[in-house]
Write an enzyme that holds these catalytic residues in place. Structure first.
Site, PDB file in Angstrom:
ATOM      1  CG  ASP A 171      -1.820  -1.061   1.123  1.00 12.08           C
ATOM      2  OD1 ASP A 171      -1.521  -2.129   0.192  1.00 12.08           O
ATOM      3  OD2 ASP A 171      -2.690  -1.245   2.063  1.00 12.08           O
ATOM      4  CD  GLU A 407      -0.361  -6.065   8.969  1.00 12.42           C
ATOM      5  OE1 GLU A 407      -0.388  -5.696  10.161  1.00 12.42           O
ATOM      6  OE2 GLU A 407      -0.808  -5.848   8.031  1.00 12.42           O
TER       7      GLU A 407
HETATM    8  C1  2M8 Z   1      -2.913  -4.510   3.587  1.00  6.29           C
HETATM    9  O1  2M8 Z   1      -3.868  -3.601   2.953  1.00  6.29           O
HETATM   10  C2  2M8 Z   1      -5.294  -3.184   3.285  1.00  6.29           C
HETATM   11  C3  2M8 Z   1      -5.854  -2.737   2.153  1.00  6.29           C
HETATM   12  O2  2M8 Z   1      -6.103  -3.700   1.266  1.00  6.29           O
HETATM   13  C4  2M8 Z   1      -5.123  -2.336   4.496  1.00  6.29           C
HETATM   14  O3  2M8 Z   1      -3.998  -1.684   4.963  1.00  6.29           O
HETATM   15  O4  2M8 Z   1      -6.135  -2.064   4.965  1.00  6.29           O
HETATM   16  C5  2M8 Z   1      -1.819  -4.807   2.705  1.00  6.29           C
HETATM   17  O5  2M8 Z   1      -0.993  -5.309   3.664  1.00  6.29           O
HETATM   18  C6  2M8 Z   1      -2.245  -5.811   1.686  1.00  6.29           C
HETATM   19  O6  2M8 Z   1      -1.047  -6.321   0.990  1.00  6.29           O
HETATM   20  C7  2M8 Z   1      -2.857  -7.161   2.400  1.00  6.29           C
HETATM   21  O7  2M8 Z   1      -3.578  -7.735   1.368  1.00  6.29           O
HETATM   22  C8  2M8 Z   1      -4.036  -6.469   3.381  1.00  6.29           C
HETATM   23  C9  2M8 Z   1      -4.628  -7.765   4.243  1.00  6.29           C
HETATM   24  O8  2M8 Z   1      -3.496  -8.444   4.903  1.00  6.29           O
HETATM   25  O9  2M8 Z   1      -3.545  -5.678   4.195  1.00  6.29           O
END
Ligand code: 2M8
Length: 694
Positions: A171, A407
């Protein structure tokens, strides 16, 4: 905790995050289904529960859009209200392509699914059953790829664009800064919105508000254009070719070819996609001066010269030519990212560490991510860069073991950030754990893995008893050769066992160990005895590793420290015996720390001089305290130390004793001060890293 228990823990995380239909990335922060997360999660499941792996992808593809687009989030209707943005914001019902029975977002993520599906098949026992699944999912995978090549491939050269940083999966990567900075919001009326993420996780670890406003601005454009790709293409200020997205697509095209083959379908189309995408990536995204692939800003028609881990992904996609791959490896394995055996670095961080705006803790702006390193590991293996691949494999196993299933991880200290009990960290840990276990099994069959020594082995050669050398000469020669071997074959603490084995010095060393039979260490004065015994211990470890053909860890030999011995004078001594003698010295605390047990958690190997052993031991202990075996966090009043100190509970009995000890050797002023003031810091132990220090 034994490795098996960590495997159990990883599986229990996936279980906890499983809601009956799919696995959420994290109950707290991401309570819905995410697109590429589910693919990684399915890879983890495929090692021990094929049905779950299949179910994970089935529920994702059930929500595929009519035009083939696979949404980046599938919302759990029973769990709304905890995340932002949710369906009320996305309003995907505006699109004629959105599925009727599912609530989803309106954008996609890196298409790693075909790759995951192939893994499920390869790891399954019941191939017949999985073949049915392949037949079900194959047309859906083709539809997804076709969507990308039809709607997102403006120059028809196989380069597929993304329309939002969320589509990259990385992101707030610095890669997107130049494009996002161009978006001027001063005259824009943004829709009202309220973030939830930075209430759950420390905002310092999450994207900033300026980024979020732009994320929302982009979604607003999509809604206004009813998610019609052609219209969005003309209005969206964010149209980029991402090296990660395209590499993953290339890898999935290859997998699609294999899947087609398994179920008897024609795979010509996937092959053509693979070839055009990789050719265009090599031509348009690669920079030979820097030795990395860049993202490409389609609106400005130029490469975005920002170096991130995405630039190495062509290794994963099998896209890089051989000479490009060598340059990627060189850059990846430099101080800019993470060199093998560099202090204070854990695997490949997400951004070049030498950049001014590099951050060790902010989300995609520098920390280490397990999925990225896992893909790089696969890529390095594909190009047969074995040593670096093993380095990443080790870290992927090591980080969660030592710091928890977070994470992402601090790129200097390894500490975990973001949400804990994160699904893809657990899933990919499981995947590599099984690989590691299998390699052990293979080893077992050929006879040297987890070898249980029932009888003692004497490792120094016999037959040299009739020594013409005096004890002084023996000691002199032993010291000289130990010093030489360490100087020549140990760099930054890592031992080049292979070169030692072939070296002339090692032959001479073996010869002198044979003469130790005529040598009595107890006749030496205290200083000489101390240096001799430490050097002897360290050199015996090297000798045993070579003689026992240790591959990855001294733990392969059950009895390494107790059953293998050197004959010294009239008696035989194991490593444990020597350690026992060293325990009788006054400064036993630092002596025990300075022993090099052939492991990654050992301090860097140095020769301990007989003239002034204490000064040399101090240097070793300083190195140890400055390494990732000792982590001091003054802000959190916490000290994390290697489990090694736990082994010597009689010496390092409590946090006070440990604090006293560390205080003497820590070089960072801030940490020193903290240790002087804080009498009872919280004490945590880091798991001992048994991998070989090679
Ligand atoms: C993160 O992205 C989401 C939006 O899609 C967020 O920040 O709310 C990123 O690390 C993405 O790569 C990942 O798929 C998602 C869920 O783990 O979180």
């Amino acid at each position: 905790m034994p490795m098996k228990n960590h495997l159990k823990k990883a599986k229990s995380i996936l279980n906890k995050n499983w809601n009956g239909k799919f696995t959420v990335p994290s109950i707290h922060l991401y309570p819905h289904q995410w697109n590429w997360d589910s693919a990684f999660i399915a890879i983890g499941y495929s090692r021990y529960d094929t049905d779950r792996a299949i179910q994970e992808l089935k529920s994702l593809f059930d929500a595929q859009w009519k035009n083939g687009m696979l949404p980046h989030i599938v919302f759990d209707k029973n769990n709304l209200g905890k995340y932002f943005p949710e369906p009320d914001f996305w309003k995907t019902e505006l699109s004629k392509n959105a599925p009727e029975n599912h609530l989803t977002s309106g954008i996609t993520q890196p298409p790693i699914h075909a790759y995951a599906v192939l893994k499920i098949y390869e790891n399954s026992k019941d191939k017949k059953k999985v073949k049915e699944f392949l037949k079900w999912i194959y047309p859906k995978l083709v539809k997804l790829h076709r969507y990308l090549y039809l709607e997102r491939n403006p120059d028809d050269n196989g380069l597929v664009y993304i329309i939002h940083p969320w589509e990259s999966g990385m992101d707030n990567s610095p890669m997107w800064d130049p494009v996002l900075k161009r978006i001027d919001l001063s005259q824009v009326k943004l829709p009202d919105f309220e973030r939830k993420d930075n209430r759950i996780v420390d905002p310092e670890q999450r994207p900033g508000d300026d980024d979020y406003k732009r994320y929302i601005y982009l979604v607003d454009i999509f809604r206004k254009n009813r998610y019609e790709d052609r219209k969005i293409f003309h209005e969206c200020p964010f149209i980029v070719f991402d090296p990660l997205f395209n590499s993953v697509l290339a890898a999935s095209n290859k997998a699609l070819m294999k899947i087609a083959d398994i179920i008897g379908e024609n795979c010509r189309q996937a092959e053509e996609w693979y070839l055009t995408t990789s050719r265009s990536m090599r031509d348009l995204l690669y920079d030979n001066n820097r030795g990395i692939f860049y993202a490409y800003d389609y609106i400005e028609k130029k490469q975005i010269k920002v170096e991130t881990s995405a630039g190495f992904m062509p290794l994963f996609g099998g896209v890089a030519s051989h000479s490009q791959a060598l340059k990627l490896l060189e850059y990846m394995n430099s101080a800019s990212f993470c060199q093998i055996h560099e202090d204070n670095c854990f695997a490949i961080p997400n951004y070049d560490k030498t950049k001014k705006d590099f951050s060790t803790k902010n989300y995609w702006r520098g920390p280490v991510w397990i999925n990225i390193n896992w893909m790089l590991y696969q890529g390095l293996k594909r190009y047969r860069f074995k040593q670096k691949a093993e380095h990443l494999e080790k870290t992927i196993l090591e980080l969660p073991v030592r710091f928890g299933f977070y994470e992402y991880f601090d790129s200097r200290f390894g500490r975990g950030y973001g949400t804990k009990d994160f699904s893809w960290t657990a899933a990919l840990f499981i995947d590599l754990y099984y690989d590691y276990e299998n390699s052990k099994k293979v080893g077992k069959n050929i006879g040297f893995f987890i070898q249980i020594l029932r009888d003692e082995i004497v490792a120094n050669p016999e037959g040299n008893a009739i020594s013409i050398k005096s004890p002084e000469e023996i000691l002199f020669e032993f010291n000289m050769l130990s010093n030489l071997l360490i100087k020549k074959y140990v760099k930054n603490g890592s031992v080049d066992y292979r070169r030692i084995r072939l070296s002339p010095e090692y032959k001479l060393f073996q010869n002198i160990t044979g003469k130790l039979i005529a040598f009595d260490p107890f006749s030496l004065d205290t200083q000489e005895k101390k240096s001799f015994l430490i050097n002897l211990y360290n050199m015996m470890v090297i000798d045993f590793i070579l003689k026992m053909k240790v591959k990855k860890s001294v733990r392969e030999i059950d009895g390494f420290f107790t059953k293998i011995k050197y004959r010294l004078g009239k008696e035989k001594f194991s490593l444990k015996d020597i350690e026992q003698i060293l325990k009788s010295f006054k400064d036993r605390d630092k002596i025990l720390i300075s022993l090099v047990r052939g492991t990654q958690s050992s301090p860097p190997l140095r020769f301990i001089s007989p003239e002034n052993p204490s000064a040399d031991i101090d240097k070793v202990v300083k190195d140890f305290v400055g390494s990732s075996e000792v982590l001091i966090f003054p802000e959190e009043k916490t000290v994390m130390v290697s489990e090694l100190l736990k082994w010597y509970k009689d010496i390092f009995s409590d946090s006070e004793k440990i604090r006293e000890f560390l205080k003497k050797y820590v070089s960072d002023d801030r940490k020193k001060k903290f240790l002087e003031i804080e009498r009872k810091p919280e004490l945590l132990y880091l798991s001992y890293d048994w991998f070989l220090n090679n």
